[in-house]
Design an enzyme around this catalytic site. Structure first.
Site, PDB file in Angstrom:
ATOM      1  N   GLU A   1      -8.937  43.929  52.155  1.00 45.39           N
ATOM      2  CA  GLU A   1      -8.075  45.104  51.988  1.00 45.39           C
ATOM      3  C   GLU A   1      -7.015  45.156  53.080  1.00 45.39           C
ATOM      4  O   GLU A   1      -7.263  44.754  54.220  1.00 45.39           O
ATOM      5  CB  GLU A   1      -8.912  46.386  52.082  1.00 45.39           C
ATOM      6  CG  GLU A   1      -9.377  46.933  50.745  1.00 45.39           C
ATOM      7  CD  GLU A   1      -8.278  47.569  49.912  1.00 45.39           C
ATOM      8  OE1 GLU A   1      -7.091  47.224  50.099  1.00 45.39           O
ATOM      9  OE2 GLU A   1      -8.615  48.402  49.056  1.00 45.39           O
ATOM     10  N   ASP A   2      -5.840  45.661  52.740  1.00 47.05           N
ATOM     11  CA  ASP A   2      -4.824  45.868  53.762  1.00 47.05           C
ATOM     12  C   ASP A   2      -5.141  47.109  54.592  1.00 47.05           C
ATOM     13  O   ASP A   2      -5.059  47.092  55.811  1.00 47.05           O
ATOM     14  CB  ASP A   2      -3.422  45.991  53.131  1.00 47.05           C
ATOM     15  CG  ASP A   2      -3.379  46.994  51.992  1.00 47.05           C
ATOM     16  OD1 ASP A   2      -4.444  47.290  51.397  1.00 47.05           O
ATOM     17  OD2 ASP A   2      -2.294  47.500  51.677  1.00 47.05           O
TER      18      ASP A   2
ATOM     19  N   ASP B   1      -7.916  54.076  53.854  1.00 50.80           N
ATOM     20  CA  ASP B   1      -7.357  55.384  54.190  1.00 50.80           C
ATOM     21  C   ASP B   1      -8.471  56.428  54.124  1.00 50.80           C
ATOM     22  O   ASP B   1      -9.085  56.759  55.129  1.00 50.80           O
ATOM     23  CB  ASP B   1      -6.208  55.668  53.212  1.00 50.80           C
ATOM     24  CG  ASP B   1      -5.415  56.896  53.592  1.00 50.80           C
ATOM     25  OD1 ASP B   1      -5.918  57.698  54.405  1.00 50.80           O
ATOM     26  OD2 ASP B   1      -4.304  57.078  53.088  1.00 50.80           O
TER      27      ASP B   1
ATOM     28  N   PHE C   1       1.630  57.141  58.784  1.00 48.18           N
ATOM     29  CA  PHE C   1       1.973  56.501  57.509  1.00 48.18           C
ATOM     30  C   PHE C   1       2.541  55.140  57.847  1.00 48.18           C
ATOM     31  O   PHE C   1       3.521  55.022  58.576  1.00 48.18           O
ATOM     32  CB  PHE C   1       2.994  57.335  56.732  1.00 48.18           C
ATOM     33  CG  PHE C   1       3.297  56.719  55.394  1.00 48.18           C
ATOM     34  CD1 PHE C   1       2.463  56.932  54.314  1.00 48.18           C
ATOM     35  CD2 PHE C   1       4.392  55.868  55.229  1.00 48.18           C
ATOM     36  CE1 PHE C   1       2.715  56.320  53.094  1.00 48.18           C
ATOM     37  CE2 PHE C   1       4.650  55.252  54.008  1.00 48.18           C
ATOM     38  CZ  PHE C   1       3.809  55.484  52.940  1.00 48.18           C
TER      39      PHE C   1
ATOM     40  N   ARG D   1       6.985  45.976  51.278  1.00 48.96           N
ATOM     41  CA  ARG D   1       5.825  45.076  51.300  1.00 48.96           C
ATOM     42  C   ARG D   1       6.157  43.724  51.919  1.00 48.96           C
ATOM     43  O   ARG D   1       5.289  43.026  52.414  1.00 48.96           O
ATOM     44  CB  ARG D   1       5.309  44.831  49.874  1.00 48.96           C
ATOM     45  CG  ARG D   1       4.758  46.061  49.176  1.00 48.96           C
ATOM     46  CD  ARG D   1       4.003  45.635  47.925  1.00 48.96           C
ATOM     47  NE  ARG D   1       3.765  46.717  46.983  1.00 48.96           N
ATOM     48  CZ  ARG D   1       2.725  47.551  47.053  1.00 48.96           C
ATOM     49  NH1 ARG D   1       1.863  47.435  48.041  1.00 48.96           N
ATOM     50  NH2 ARG D   1       2.568  48.489  46.158  1.00 48.96           N
TER      51      ARG D   1
HETATM   52  C1  PRP Z   1      -4.052  51.288  49.051  1.00 52.04           C
HETATM   53  C2  PRP Z   1      -4.863  50.247  49.797  1.00 52.04           C
HETATM   54  C3  PRP Z   1      -6.256  50.535  49.358  1.00 52.04           C
HETATM   55  C4  PRP Z   1      -6.263  52.029  49.103  1.00 52.04           C
HETATM   56  C5  PRP Z   1      -6.892  52.712  50.267  1.00 52.04           C
HETATM   57  O1  PRP Z   1      -3.734  50.810  47.801  1.00 52.04           O
HETATM   58  O2  PRP Z   1      -4.461  48.946  49.488  1.00 52.04           O
HETATM   59  O3  PRP Z   1      -6.620  49.836  48.190  1.00 52.04           O
HETATM   60  O4  PRP Z   1      -4.900  52.430  48.977  1.00 52.04           O
HETATM   61  O5  PRP Z   1      -6.924  54.102  50.092  1.00 52.04           O
HETATM   62  P1  PRP Z   1      -8.264  54.950  50.133  1.00 52.04           P
HETATM   63  O6  PRP Z   1      -9.095  54.428  51.269  1.00 52.04           O
HETATM   64  O7  PRP Z   1      -7.767  56.351  50.408  1.00 52.04           O
HETATM   65  O8  PRP Z   1      -8.955  54.864  48.822  1.00 52.04           O
HETATM   66  P2  PRP Z   1      -2.735  51.569  46.790  1.00 52.04           P
HETATM   67  O9  PRP Z   1      -3.543  52.403  45.847  1.00 52.04           O
HETATM   68  O10 PRP Z   1      -1.665  52.272  47.571  1.00 52.04           O
HETATM   69  O11 PRP Z   1      -2.121  50.376  45.931  1.00 52.04           O
HETATM   70  P3  PRP Z   1      -1.278  49.123  46.438  1.00 52.04           P
HETATM   71  O12 PRP Z   1      -2.248  48.235  47.199  1.00 52.04           O
HETATM   72  O13 PRP Z   1      -0.829  48.478  45.187  1.00 52.04           O
HETATM   73  O14 PRP Z   1      -0.163  49.600  47.318  1.00 52.04           O
END
Ligand code: PRP
Length: 177
Positions: free
Chosen positions: A101-102, A105, A154, A167
Site C-alpha cells: 500500500e502507498d 489513512d 494531506f 501521481r
Molecule cells: C488510498 C490508499 C489506500 C486507501 C487508504 O487509495 O491507496 O488504498 O486510500 O485509506 P483508508 O486507510 O482510509 O482506507 P484511494 O482509495 O485514494 O485510491 P487510489 O489508490 O486509486 O488513489
C-alpha cells in the site's frame, strides 16, 4: 520548491532520495524475512504503482507480483461501505501474501482486504505501507513494514494523488500550512 494543483498549494515533504533509501531498506527487511519463501506481492492500485515498482527492484527471492484494485460501492446504511478486491487472477490458497500500500489513512481499506484474503485460505498475510497516518495506528491492524509514520497531512506524489493529479511526482508533497 512549491507546487500548485487546482486550488491547493503543496510543499515538499519527503524528498525523492529519502523515499528511495527507505524503499531499499524495507525491501532488504523483506528479503531477510522471506529467504526460504516465495511470496505473492499484491500492490493495491492506483496509489501503490510507483512504490511497488521501486520496491520490487530490490526484492531477490523468487516471487509473484499481482496488481489488484479495491472497489468500493455504497452499501446499505447498516453495512456502510463495502469494499472488495477486484482483479485477483490467481489462487492465493496456501500462499504467503504481502499487500503493498502507498498509504494507510483510516485503516478501513486494509481491514477489509486482510479479512478477504484470509477467507481465501492464504498461508500468511502481511502488509507493507510506505506511509501510515496516526489515525490508523489506533486501529488494531498489524502492519509489519511501515516506511514513514505521519500525522494528518494531506500528501501527494509518488503514486498519491489530489483529484487524480500528482501521481507521477517522485518527491512526496504536503499541503502548505
Ligand atoms: C488510498 C490508499 C489506500 C486507501 C487508504 O487509495 O491507496 O488504498 O486510500 O485509506 P483508508 O486507510 O482510509 O482506507 P484511494 O482509495 O485514494 O485510491 P487510489 O489508490 O486509486 O488513489
Amino acid at each position: 520548491m512549491g507546487m500548485r494543483i487546482k486550488e491547493l498549494e503543496f510543499e515538499k515533504f519527503i524528498t525523492k532520495s529519502t523515499v528511495q533509501r527507505k524503499v531499499k531498506l524495507l525491501a532488504e527487511q523483506i528479503n531477510e524475512d522471506y529467504t526460504d519463501r516465495s511470496p505473492v506481492f499484491l500492490p493495491i492500485l492506483n496509489g501503490a504503482f510507483m512504490f511497488a515498482a521501486d520496491l520490487m527492484k530490490t526484492i531477490r527471492m523468487p516471487c509473484k507480483v499481482s496488481f489488484v484494485k479495491v472497489s468500493s460501492y455504497a452499501g446499505t446504511a447498516s453495512t456502510g461501505q463495502l469494499k472488495t478486491l477486484v482483479g485477483l487472477d490467481e489462487s492465493l490458497f496456501n500462499q504467503d501474501v504481502i499487500i503493498v500500500e502507498d498509504i494507510i489513512d483510516t485503516g478501513l481499506t486494509l481491514q477489509k482486504i486482510v479479512l478477504e484474503l484470509q477467507s481465501l485460505g492464504t498461508k500468511s498475510v502481511e502488509v507493507i505501507a510506505l506511509l501510515r497516518k496516526s489515525g490508523a495506528r489506533e486501529k488494531k491492524i498489524d502492519v509489519k513494514y511501515v516506511g514513514f509514520e505521519i500525522e494528518n497531512e494531506f500528501v501527494l506524489g509518488y503514486g498519491l494523488d489530489y483529484e487524480g493529479y500528482g501521481r507521477n511526482l517522485t518527491d512526496i508533497y504536503q499541503t502548505k500550512t
